[in-house]
Design an enzyme around this catalytic site. Sequence first.
Site, PDB file in Angstrom:
ATOM      1  N   VAL A 112     -12.240   6.378   7.510  1.00 51.57           N
ATOM      2  CA  VAL A 112     -11.147   5.414   7.500  1.00 51.57           C
ATOM      3  C   VAL A 112     -11.049   4.853   6.084  1.00 51.57           C
ATOM      4  O   VAL A 112     -12.053   4.448   5.502  1.00 51.57           O
ATOM      5  CB  VAL A 112     -11.385   4.268   8.503  1.00 51.57           C
ATOM      6  CG1 VAL A 112     -10.198   3.311   8.497  1.00 51.57           C
ATOM      7  CG2 VAL A 112     -11.624   4.816   9.902  1.00 51.57           C
ATOM      8  N   CYS A 113      -9.836   4.860   5.534  1.00 51.35           N
ATOM      9  CA  CYS A 113      -9.594   4.286   4.218  1.00 51.35           C
ATOM     10  C   CYS A 113     -10.517   4.936   3.172  1.00 51.35           C
ATOM     11  O   CYS A 113     -10.638   6.150   3.124  1.00 51.35           O
ATOM     12  CB  CYS A 113      -9.780   2.770   4.293  1.00 51.35           C
ATOM     13  SG  CYS A 113      -9.109   1.848   2.902  1.00 51.35           S
ATOM     14  N   THR A 114     -11.215   4.134   2.367  1.00 46.57           N
ATOM     15  CA  THR A 114     -12.035   4.690   1.298  1.00 46.57           C
ATOM     16  C   THR A 114     -13.371   5.235   1.794  1.00 46.57           C
ATOM     17  O   THR A 114     -14.209   5.628   0.984  1.00 46.57           O
ATOM     18  CB  THR A 114     -12.287   3.641   0.203  1.00 46.57           C
ATOM     19  OG1 THR A 114     -12.815   2.452   0.791  1.00 46.57           O
ATOM     20  CG2 THR A 114     -10.990   3.312  -0.533  1.00 46.57           C
ATOM     21  N   GLY A 115     -13.543   5.294   3.097  1.00 42.20           N
ATOM     22  CA  GLY A 115     -14.690   6.025   3.632  1.00 42.20           C
ATOM     23  C   GLY A 115     -14.650   7.476   3.187  1.00 42.20           C
ATOM     24  O   GLY A 115     -15.689   8.152   3.119  1.00 42.20           O
TER      25      GLY A 115
ATOM     26  N   THR B 240      -6.748   9.248   1.711  1.00 41.44           N
ATOM     27  CA  THR B 240      -7.423   7.959   1.719  1.00 41.44           C
ATOM     28  C   THR B 240      -6.370   6.900   1.404  1.00 41.44           C
ATOM     29  O   THR B 240      -5.176   7.200   1.343  1.00 41.44           O
ATOM     30  CB  THR B 240      -8.572   7.925   0.698  1.00 41.44           C
ATOM     31  OG1 THR B 240      -9.308   6.694   0.844  1.00 41.44           O
ATOM     32  CG2 THR B 240      -8.074   8.035  -0.738  1.00 41.44           C
TER      33      THR B 240
END
Length: 319
Positions: free
Chosen positions: A104-107, A124
Amino acid sequence: MAQRTVLVVLFDAVQSLDVTGPVEVFTGAEKHTPGTYRVRTASLDGAPVRTSSGLNLVPDRALTAARAPDTLIVPGGEGSRHPDPRLIDWLREHGPRARRLVSVCTGAILLARAGLLDGRRATTHWAYCDRLARDHPAVDVDPDPIFVRDGRVATSAGVTAGIDLALALVEEDLDRDAALTVARHLVVFLRRPGNQAQFSAQLAAQTARRAPLREVQRWISEHPGADLSVESLAARAGFSPRHFARAFQAETGTTPGRYVDRVRLEHARRLLEDTGDGVEEVSRVSGYGTPEAMRRAFVKALGTSPAEYRRRFRPAPVR
């Protein structure tokens, strides 16, 4: 149906919504269909973590004690930019053991550092797509979609896109009814297509510096069914067609044609979501001219037809 374990990785300065969004979706699906999901959280040492917004999260266990899950979720946040090397090592070793690997996102940055996105298409948060592509050239970074599926690996854009992706996974595991029930409970749409753009046309493009071009941008958004050819727009701005096309792209970052396409698609989507107007009327007022032209635009941009889009996203009438 065997119960699936969903493991969410926690670390200091994680984005809280990246964690709680997917957790609420999978927990909601478990309530809808008991015995389907077992949601757990884990940090490196099993210690509480402090999110980027200041919330304290208490994990269920240490990552070292966690068994290989069905679905491994790696959230993002400020902590993903300078991660503990032990977390990257753990992901590198244990990520391949999960049936599904989700960020999720910058994961996605954490997955990339662990080498788990090499050779794959991924996305991302829009603000970090350039960095992801620059630092990890082996990753095929697509900055536009809200989430991307590439085999067993799924990556999503910022924050709420993690909810969209989680709903898609629930629909895949269970059925549309289960995912729709969860979406209604969370008061979100089921579901935005993964290839829906992260930004609206107006946000995706820069605002032009010169007033005549800004006026043209406003005119386009307010009159999607009008003649929006380069010649017509250039005349409105007082430019020659060639000068207008060059100036518009230089100041907005996109061509007039692409900008018009995005505005018309957004306008048609809103009408399909918010009104009962027929497809023929929607195609006319949105500037497509014919239902077939609108259908081709929807399939190309969203991977679905206007009728299917309406079925997915128009709220059911209250009885």
